[in-house]
Design an enzyme around this catalytic site. Structure first.
Site, PDB file in Angstrom:
ATOM      1  N   ASN A  37      20.099 -15.607 -45.372  1.00 59.80           N
ATOM      2  CA  ASN A  37      20.085 -16.918 -46.017  1.00 59.80           C
ATOM      3  C   ASN A  37      21.454 -17.535 -45.756  1.00 59.80           C
ATOM      4  OD1 ASN A  37      20.350 -17.868 -49.543  1.00 59.80           O
ATOM      5  ND2 ASN A  37      19.954 -19.123 -47.771  1.00 59.80           N
ATOM      6  N   GLY A  38      21.478 -18.670 -45.049  1.00 57.20           N
ATOM      7  CA  GLY A  38      22.764 -19.311 -44.758  1.00 57.20           C
ATOM      8  C   GLY A  38      22.805 -19.792 -43.322  1.00 57.20           C
ATOM      9  N   LYS A  58      10.927 -38.502 -57.726  1.00 57.62           N
ATOM     10  CA  LYS A  58       9.790 -37.604 -57.959  1.00 57.62           C
ATOM     11  C   LYS A  58       8.620 -37.998 -57.050  1.00 57.62           C
ATOM     12  CE  LYS A  58      11.099 -34.673 -59.728  1.00 57.62           C
ATOM     13  NZ  LYS A  58      12.487 -34.796 -59.847  1.00 57.62           N
ATOM     14  N   LYS A 102      13.872 -25.732 -53.090  1.00 61.62           N
ATOM     15  CA  LYS A 102      14.430 -26.004 -54.407  1.00 61.62           C
ATOM     16  C   LYS A 102      15.940 -25.905 -54.406  1.00 61.62           C
ATOM     17  CE  LYS A 102      13.712 -25.408 -59.236  1.00 61.62           C
ATOM     18  NZ  LYS A 102      13.547 -26.869 -59.349  1.00 61.62           N
ATOM     19  N   GLU A 131      15.143 -41.559 -60.809  1.00 60.66           N
ATOM     20  CA  GLU A 131      14.501 -40.248 -60.905  1.00 60.66           C
ATOM     21  C   GLU A 131      12.987 -40.373 -60.722  1.00 60.66           C
ATOM     22  OE1 GLU A 131      15.320 -37.367 -60.660  1.00 60.66           O
ATOM     23  OE2 GLU A 131      13.793 -36.151 -61.609  1.00 60.66           O
ATOM     24  N   CYS A 165      16.298 -20.332 -48.132  1.00 59.22           N
ATOM     25  CA  CYS A 165      15.643 -19.084 -47.789  1.00 59.22           C
ATOM     26  C   CYS A 165      15.785 -18.124 -48.972  1.00 59.22           C
ATOM     27  CB  CYS A 165      16.226 -18.395 -46.556  1.00 59.22           C
ATOM     28  SG  CYS A 165      16.202 -19.405 -45.079  1.00 59.22           S
ATOM     29  N   ARG A 205      12.390 -21.313 -52.544  1.00 59.36           N
ATOM     30  CA  ARG A 205      13.609 -21.481 -51.749  1.00 59.36           C
ATOM     31  C   ARG A 205      13.309 -21.858 -50.301  1.00 59.36           C
ATOM     32  NH1 ARG A 205      18.047 -19.139 -54.337  1.00 59.36           N
ATOM     33  NH2 ARG A 205      19.161 -19.075 -52.377  1.00 59.36           N
ATOM     34  N   HIS A 258      18.887 -59.226 -55.903  1.00 57.09           N
ATOM     35  CA  HIS A 258      19.875 -59.495 -54.850  1.00 57.09           C
ATOM     36  C   HIS A 258      19.410 -58.937 -53.509  1.00 57.09           C
ATOM     37  CE1 HIS A 258      22.620 -61.071 -57.822  1.00 57.09           C
ATOM     38  NE2 HIS A 258      22.314 -60.028 -58.576  1.00 57.09           N
ATOM     39  N   GLU A 285       9.371 -37.107 -53.417  1.00 57.31           N
ATOM     40  CA  GLU A 285       9.394 -35.649 -53.206  1.00 57.31           C
ATOM     41  C   GLU A 285       8.007 -35.039 -53.120  1.00 57.31           C
ATOM     42  OE1 GLU A 285      13.004 -33.391 -55.404  1.00 57.31           O
ATOM     43  OE2 GLU A 285      11.750 -34.566 -56.719  1.00 57.31           O
ATOM     44  N   TRP A 292      13.433 -21.352 -44.934  1.00 58.68           N
ATOM     45  CA  TRP A 292      13.547 -22.803 -44.836  1.00 58.68           C
ATOM     46  C   TRP A 292      14.385 -23.026 -43.584  1.00 58.68           C
ATOM     47  CZ3 TRP A 292      17.313 -26.675 -44.780  1.00 58.68           C
ATOM     48  CH2 TRP A 292      16.850 -27.978 -45.012  1.00 58.68           C
TER      49      TRP A 292
HETATM   50  C1  G6P Z   1      17.304 -29.859 -53.890  1.00 58.01           C
HETATM   51  C2  G6P Z   1      16.027 -29.992 -54.672  1.00 58.01           C
HETATM   52  C3  G6P Z   1      16.166 -31.076 -55.724  1.00 58.01           C
HETATM   53  C4  G6P Z   1      17.367 -30.789 -56.598  1.00 58.01           C
HETATM   54  C5  G6P Z   1      18.648 -30.683 -55.768  1.00 58.01           C
HETATM   55  C6  G6P Z   1      19.828 -30.215 -56.592  1.00 58.01           C
HETATM   56  O1  G6P Z   1      17.460 -30.945 -53.051  1.00 58.01           O
HETATM   57  O2  G6P Z   1      14.937 -30.281 -53.826  1.00 58.01           O
HETATM   58  O3  G6P Z   1      15.010 -31.094 -56.533  1.00 58.01           O
HETATM   59  O4  G6P Z   1      17.498 -31.779 -57.554  1.00 58.01           O
HETATM   60  O5  G6P Z   1      18.452 -29.734 -54.730  1.00 58.01           O
HETATM   61  O6  G6P Z   1      19.584 -28.907 -57.028  1.00 58.01           O
HETATM   62  P1  G6P Z   1      20.411 -28.195 -58.160  1.00 58.01           P
HETATM   63  O7  G6P Z   1      19.909 -26.790 -58.188  1.00 58.01           O
HETATM   64  O8  G6P Z   1      21.862 -28.267 -57.767  1.00 58.01           O
HETATM   65  O9  G6P Z   1      20.159 -28.929 -59.432  1.00 58.01           O
END
Ligand code: G6P
Length: 611
Positions: free
Chosen positions: A99-100, A488, A606, A484, A2, A27, A507, A491, A73
């Site tokens: 937020n929290g 991506k 994020k 990664e 949030c 956020r 395996h 996501e 969120w």
């Molecule tokens: C969230 C985001 C990811 C990110 C992760 C860690 O899950 O959606 O994209 O990699 O948090 O975030 P940070 O700010 O700790 O790198």
């Protein structure tokens, strides 16, 4: 998660709050709302969905010099208008954005219901608004009402309160969720993140846990939980607002992918971090004495999500370049094992935001046991940056897209520097150090050459965009890159994908491979090339459709792979900085092809500030 924002001054708060929310929407974007004081009454407008939905229903001419805003969120309570913030206390005298998570909200809610308080939402936050309303009704002034409320709630919060009877006043409180105050001329701002403020003032005050701030247009006062005044330093931040614009790109993610040659150059260039004549790196923020380098026996790196993949590469670099046993751990997993903290282990916490709760809580756990934790962080002044024992800012600049790209490459580059420094302090020769420094310097141009192939990646993305699932494979430093690349795609395109070790695939997971399965394989020059090509043969033998990302010109790869993305050659240790780019672009273009909202993928935020 949030995003919260607040304003008090002489201008109309509404556009300032809306603009701030735009910058915080990464956020969370389930719903949004603003509240302000109009002629002694609270006016709250809130709406489910993206900020545009709120914008569409804002009453024309809504104007006030004091207000708060929120982008959500969801944690407690579904996504709907009633659960959006601000939440209002009975009687309409106080509103709050949060937020929290309030852990004891259920017990408090039952108590309030027993006292005939009528709740209008399913949120934990409403409990805060209702408690504050009760204290105000009982005659408390706003600050006392907030303080009394905070005494009752347990959990994490960044909060901003607004009061109908006190226009020109907002009160903020922080415990576990970030809050930063922006100090202007005759006006003040408050937000979850400096991003929402930089456009108006570079002067900021970071609140710490357990602190409250009473804010008026001309003044602020910070206090701790016992109501003792805390003197805070006003810091000046360097980001310019233009950094957070799209600069003509269709979305932030594409812009950030294309920014990587510059952001990586900043990671090694900022403050003269490379020392060519000594073939080493200078990282003053680590605060390490020379003899520390000998005493450190192990390295453990914690992170979540994309940052965890950078951590995996970091561990690989620490072992291969600096020859220090190193491992990466998903922070939340380490925490639930009750971490064994050792004196000779140096810990690193990697995080773009510096606020991710899983990483932050683990950092705190390690430090509480006497461990030394270094931050590898992007956001300057973030909680982890302030709570770690030292560290390296990665200098990627503001990253706005939810899916991390440029922060990732800057984190990897930071570990290249850390590994180089440790290596040179231990047993890497001057000439080997100089050669690595020279290779690092070439990277931005090599990255530009990879980016120049975006159109080719787009063609490949179109070709495979209807595939139901993907596998991504790599070995050594390409293994985290495979993970990664797959992350991506999950996501932003919502396509099932799995990234794994090219050694491990046979395996079990190889059973998934058939003529419909695209298998992205990263094959770079170095120790792992032959085995990776062998793995490609195995995938092809099972009719898998191999998409190769490679820096070698090998006829076997062109024969096996249906599509080849060629990247320039560099040493294996640095190859992740180049091979990740086509995978970022592949996910991006597949997502665009599938008409996804690239910058705001569903269900994500994020910065995940809840555990
Ligand atoms: C969230 C985001 C990811 C990110 C992760 C860690 O899950 O959606 O994209 O990699 O948090 O975030 P940070 O700010 O700790 O790198």
């Amino acid at each position: 998660m949030c995003g919260i924002v607040g304003y008090v001054g002489s201008r109309n708060a509404v556009p300032i709050l809306m603009e701030g929310l735009k910058r915080l929407e990464y956020r969370g974007y389930d719903s949004a709302g603003i509240g302000c004081v109009v002629r002694g009454k609270l006016k709250v407008v809130k709406k489910e969905g993206h900020l545009a939905n709120l914008e569409a229903i804002l009453p024309e001419g809504l104007s006030s010099t004091t207000g708060i805003g929120h982008t959500r969120w969801a944690t407690h309570g579904g996504v709907n208008d009633a659960n959006a913030h601000p939440q209002i206390g009975a009687g309409g005298k106080v509103a709050v954005v949060h937020n929290g998570i309030i852990d004891n909200y259920d017990a408090l809610k039952k108590r309030l219901i027993a006292e005939d308080v009528a709740f209008t939402s399913d949120t934990d936050t409403e409990v805060i608004a209702q408690l504050a309303a009760k204290f105000l009704d009982a005659g408390d002034d706003p600050e006392t009402a907030v303080r009394q409320t905070l005494e009752l709630i347990h959990g994490t919060y960044g909060l901003v309160f607004l009061f109908a009877d006190h226009p020109g006043l907002i009160i903020g409180a922080r415990n576990g969720s970030p809050l930063v105050l922006g100090v202007g001329e005759g006006e003040m701002f408050i937000a979850s993140d400096a991003n929402a403020i930089v456009r108006h003032t570079p002067k900021v005050v970071y609140l710490d846990d357990g602190e409250t701030v009473v804010v008026t247009a001309d003044d602020f006062s910070t206090k701790d939980l016992r109501a003792a005044v805390v003197d805070k330093r006003v810091e000046t931040i360097e980001w310019v607002a233009a950094d957070t614009d799209k600069n003509g790109y269709q979305d932030y993610m594409l812009k950030e992918i294309f920014e990587q040659p510059e952001s990586v150059a900043r990671a090694f260039g900022e403050g003269g971090r490379l020392v060519p004549e000594f073939g080493t790196a200078k990282l003053g923020g680590l605060n390490l004495e020379r003899r520390d380098f000998f005493d450190i026996r192990r390295v453990q790196i914690i992170a979540m999500g994309t940052a965890y993949h950078a951590a995996m590469i970091g561990a690989h670099l620490m072992e291969t370049i600096a020859r220090i046993p190193a491992r990466a751990e998903i922070a939340s997993e380490l925490r639930c094992r009750n971490p064994i903290v050792e004196k000779e282990t140096l810990y690193f916490a990697v995080s773009q935001s510096g606020e991710t709760a899983d990483t932050l809580m683990t950092l705190r756990e390690i430090r509480s046991k006497g461990g030394r934790v270094m931050g590898v962080i992007n956001v300057v002044g973030s909680t982890m940056a302030r709570e770690s024992d030292g560290g390296v800012y990665v200098h990627a600049g503001p990253e706005m897209a939810v899916a991390s790209t440029k922060a990732f490459t800057s984190q990897v580059m930071s570990f290249v520097l850390i590994a180089l420094l440790f290596a040179r302090m231990r047993d890497l020769s001057l000439s080997d150090g100089k050669s690595l420094v020279a290779d690092i310097g070439l990277l931005p141009d090599l990255m530009r050459r990879v980016l120049a192939q975006a159109e080719e990646v787009r063609r490949i993305a179109r070709k495979y965009s209807s595939a139901a699932s993907f596998l991504y494979l790599g070995r050594g430093p390409s293994y985290p890159i495979a993970m990664e690349g797959a992350l991506k795609l999950k996501e932003i395109a919502y396509v099932f994908s799995e990234g794994m070790s090219a050694g491990d695939v046979k395996h079990g997971p190889i059973a998934l491979v058939n003529e419909e399965m695209p298998v992205v394989m990263v094959a770079v020059k170095g120790d792992n090339l032959e085995k990776t090509i062998g793995g490609m043969e195995e995938i092809r033998a099972r009719k898998g459709r191999v998409i190769a990302v490679t820096n070698v010109d090998d006829p076997r790869i062109t024969r096996i792979a249906e599509d080849v993305i060629q990247v320039p050659e560099t040493r294996e240790a640095l190859s992740p900085l180049l091979t990740v780019i086509p995978l970022q672009l592949l996910a991006y273009y597949i997502a665009v092809e599938l008409k996804r909202n690239v910058d705001r993928p569903r269900n994500l935020a994020k910065s995940v500030t809840v555990e």
